[in-house]
Design a protein around this motif. Structure first.
Motif, PDB file in Angstrom:
ATOM      1  N   LEU A   1      -1.434  -2.153  -7.768  1.00 52.55           N
ATOM      2  CA  LEU A   1      -0.132  -2.809  -7.640  1.00 52.55           C
ATOM      3  C   LEU A   1      -0.230  -4.279  -8.032  1.00 52.55           C
ATOM      4  N   THR A   2      -1.328  -4.931  -7.654  1.00 52.91           N
ATOM      5  CA  THR A   2      -1.521  -6.341  -8.003  1.00 52.91           C
ATOM      6  C   THR A   2      -1.666  -6.509  -9.509  1.00 52.91           C
ATOM      7  N   GLU A   3      -2.467  -5.667 -10.135  1.00 53.00           N
ATOM      8  CA  GLU A   3      -2.638  -5.736 -11.586  1.00 53.00           C
ATOM      9  C   GLU A   3      -1.314  -5.500 -12.294  1.00 53.00           C
ATOM     10  N   TRP A   4      -0.572  -4.501 -11.823  1.00 53.13           N
ATOM     11  CA  TRP A   4       0.741  -4.224 -12.419  1.00 53.13           C
ATOM     12  C   TRP A   4       1.661  -5.430 -12.293  1.00 53.13           C
ATOM     13  N   ASN A   5       1.693  -6.057 -11.120  1.00 48.98           N
ATOM     14  CA  ASN A   5       2.553  -7.214 -10.888  1.00 48.98           C
ATOM     15  C   ASN A   5       2.218  -8.355 -11.858  1.00 48.98           C
ATOM     16  N   LEU A   6       0.940  -8.672 -11.980  1.00 47.76           N
ATOM     17  CA  LEU A   6       0.529  -9.761 -12.869  1.00 47.76           C
ATOM     18  C   LEU A   6       0.968  -9.504 -14.307  1.00 47.76           C
ATOM     19  N   LYS A   7       0.728  -8.292 -14.780  1.00 48.48           N
ATOM     20  CA  LYS A   7       1.085  -7.967 -16.159  1.00 48.48           C
ATOM     21  C   LYS A   7       2.595  -7.885 -16.347  1.00 48.48           C
ATOM     22  N   ALA A   8       3.298  -7.382 -15.334  1.00 47.35           N
ATOM     23  CA  ALA A   8       4.745  -7.230 -15.430  1.00 47.35           C
ATOM     24  C   ALA A   8       5.463  -8.562 -15.578  1.00 47.35           C
ATOM     25  N   VAL A   9       4.896  -9.622 -14.997  1.00 45.40           N
ATOM     26  CA  VAL A   9       5.547 -10.936 -15.082  1.00 45.40           C
ATOM     27  C   VAL A   9       4.948 -11.798 -16.187  1.00 45.40           C
ATOM     28  N   GLY A  10       4.085 -11.209 -17.016  1.00 42.07           N
ATOM     29  CA  GLY A  10       3.671 -11.897 -18.232  1.00 42.07           C
ATOM     30  C   GLY A  10       2.308 -12.539 -18.249  1.00 42.07           C
ATOM     31  N   TYR A  11       1.463 -12.250 -17.253  1.00 42.18           N
ATOM     32  CA  TYR A  11       0.129 -12.838 -17.271  1.00 42.18           C
ATOM     33  C   TYR A  11      -0.822 -12.023 -18.149  1.00 42.18           C
TER      34      TYR A  11
ATOM     35  N   ALA B   1       0.834  -1.203   0.000  1.00 44.06           N
ATOM     36  CA  ALA B   1       0.000   0.000   0.000  1.00 44.06           C
ATOM     37  C   ALA B   1       0.862   1.243   0.000  1.00 44.06           C
ATOM     38  N   ALA B   2       1.935   1.219   0.790  1.00 42.55           N
ATOM     39  CA  ALA B   2       2.831   2.368   0.833  1.00 42.55           C
ATOM     40  C   ALA B   2       3.517   2.570  -0.500  1.00 42.55           C
ATOM     41  N   THR B   3       3.923   1.488  -1.140  1.00 47.38           N
ATOM     42  CA  THR B   3       4.568   1.571  -2.439  1.00 47.38           C
ATOM     43  C   THR B   3       3.641   2.181  -3.463  1.00 47.38           C
ATOM     44  N   LEU B   4       2.384   1.724  -3.462  1.00 43.42           N
ATOM     45  CA  LEU B   4       1.403   2.229  -4.406  1.00 43.42           C
ATOM     46  C   LEU B   4       1.186   3.716  -4.192  1.00 43.42           C
ATOM     47  N   THR B   5       1.153   4.174  -2.941  1.00 40.77           N
ATOM     48  CA  THR B   5       0.944   5.575  -2.641  1.00 40.77           C
ATOM     49  C   THR B   5       2.072   6.430  -3.193  1.00 40.77           C
ATOM     50  N   LEU B   6       3.283   5.888  -3.213  1.00 35.58           N
ATOM     51  CA  LEU B   6       4.435   6.630  -3.677  1.00 35.58           C
ATOM     52  C   LEU B   6       4.532   6.711  -5.184  1.00 35.58           C
TER      53      LEU B   6
ATOM     54  N   ALA C   1       4.710   1.289 -14.200  1.00 40.22           N
ATOM     55  CA  ALA C   1       6.132   1.403 -13.929  1.00 40.22           C
ATOM     56  C   ALA C   1       6.467   0.633 -12.668  1.00 40.22           C
ATOM     57  N   ALA C   2       7.705   0.149 -12.569  1.00 38.38           N
ATOM     58  CA  ALA C   2       8.105  -0.632 -11.408  1.00 38.38           C
ATOM     59  C   ALA C   2       8.184   0.251 -10.180  1.00 38.38           C
ATOM     60  N   PRO C   3       7.574  -0.148  -9.053  1.00 38.32           N
ATOM     61  CA  PRO C   3       7.674   0.632  -7.828  1.00 38.32           C
ATOM     62  C   PRO C   3       9.117   0.700  -7.375  1.00 38.32           C
ATOM     63  N   VAL C   4       9.509   1.836  -6.819  1.00 46.14           N
ATOM     64  CA  VAL C   4      10.863   1.987  -6.317  1.00 46.14           C
ATOM     65  C   VAL C   4      10.854   1.593  -4.845  1.00 46.14           C
ATOM     66  N   VAL C   5      11.453   0.457  -4.541  1.00 44.53           N
ATOM     67  CA  VAL C   5      11.507  -0.023  -3.159  1.00 44.53           C
ATOM     68  C   VAL C   5      12.915  -0.524  -2.888  1.00 44.53           C
TER      69      VAL C   5
END
Length: 224
Positions: free
Chosen positions: A149-159, A21-26, A34-38
């Motif tokens: 963030l979940t949608e981004w993750n799924l698409k980022a890894v090819g789903y 949640a914090a990552t998404l807010t940033l 775009a990839a979250p900066v963590v």
């Protein structure tokens, strides 16, 4: 001992959701793709050669888990392929999947790993199906605050992602199994035949509204 493990798993999940949640807010506006900066204390944390996370704490062997996942997917895939090939004229087919430890290797990587890697066997099946016109829906118990963030993750890894269902505030107070059953019913109401429902927990699979269920390992509830 079992109670301690549940507590540890719950705390890990809470920390993961809070960080997400914090990552998404940033993220800046419009940067959902775009990839979250963590911070990443381990440079190779996202690679299959360096799994960690809650599964490591609980002593679940990564290679054994991968083998058990492959066994389950390989056993189900021929029938799913046959069902896709035999689609009725005009039929809209769909596959429904859980996310954590069903589509993504959630418990096998530390919570700061972004994106969380895909489970290759499952991803390959969804790509095969989607290339042949099958819609791919994800129904997760994750809260709505981390939808993007979940949608981004799924698409980022090819789903391929035809739709993503997360729990809104009222859903958080009900049974996960009832929530997931209801979402599958919604997908059917949109005219889809759910040819397979894939998950790693019984709550992902009970309740009907799917022609076939595919159970991945959770080792007695140890995996989320």
């Amino acid at each position: 001992m079992r109670s301690t493990r549940r507590t540890r798993t719950t705390r890990t999940a809470v920390v993961s959701v809070a960080l997400a949640a914090a990552t998404l807010t940033l993220l800046p506006a419009g940067a959902a793709s775009a990839a979250p900066v963590v911070p990443a204390p381990v440079a190779s944390a996202g690679t299959a050669s360096a799994p960690g996370g809650n599964a490591k704490i609980l002593g679940i062997d990564y290679a054994t888990w991968q083998g058990d996942v492959a066994t389950a997917v390989d056993a189900a895939r021929p029938a799913i392929e046959q069902r896709i090939a035999g689609a009725r004229p005009g039929e809209k087919q769909a596959i429904v999947l859980d996310i954590d430890n069903t589509s993504l290797e959630t418990d096998f990587h530390w919570f700061w790993t972004q994106p969380t890697p895909a489970i290759a066997k499952v991803r390959d099946l969804t790509r095969y199906a989607n290339d042949r016109g099958v819609a791919i829906f994800f129904v997760t118990a994750r809260p709505g605050i981390i939808y993007s963030l979940t949608e981004w993750n799924l698409k980022a890894v090819g789903y391929p992602v035809s739709g993503l269902y997360v729990r809104d505030l009222p859903d958080l107070f009900g049974e996960v199994s009832a929530y997931k059953t209801g979402k599958r019913a919604e997908i059917e109401a949109r005219g889809y035949s759910i040819i397979a429902n894939i998950g790693n927990k019984e709550s992902d699979l009970v309740g009907g509204h799917a022609e076939r269920t595919v159970k991945l390992p959770d080792y007695g509830g140890k995996l989320s």
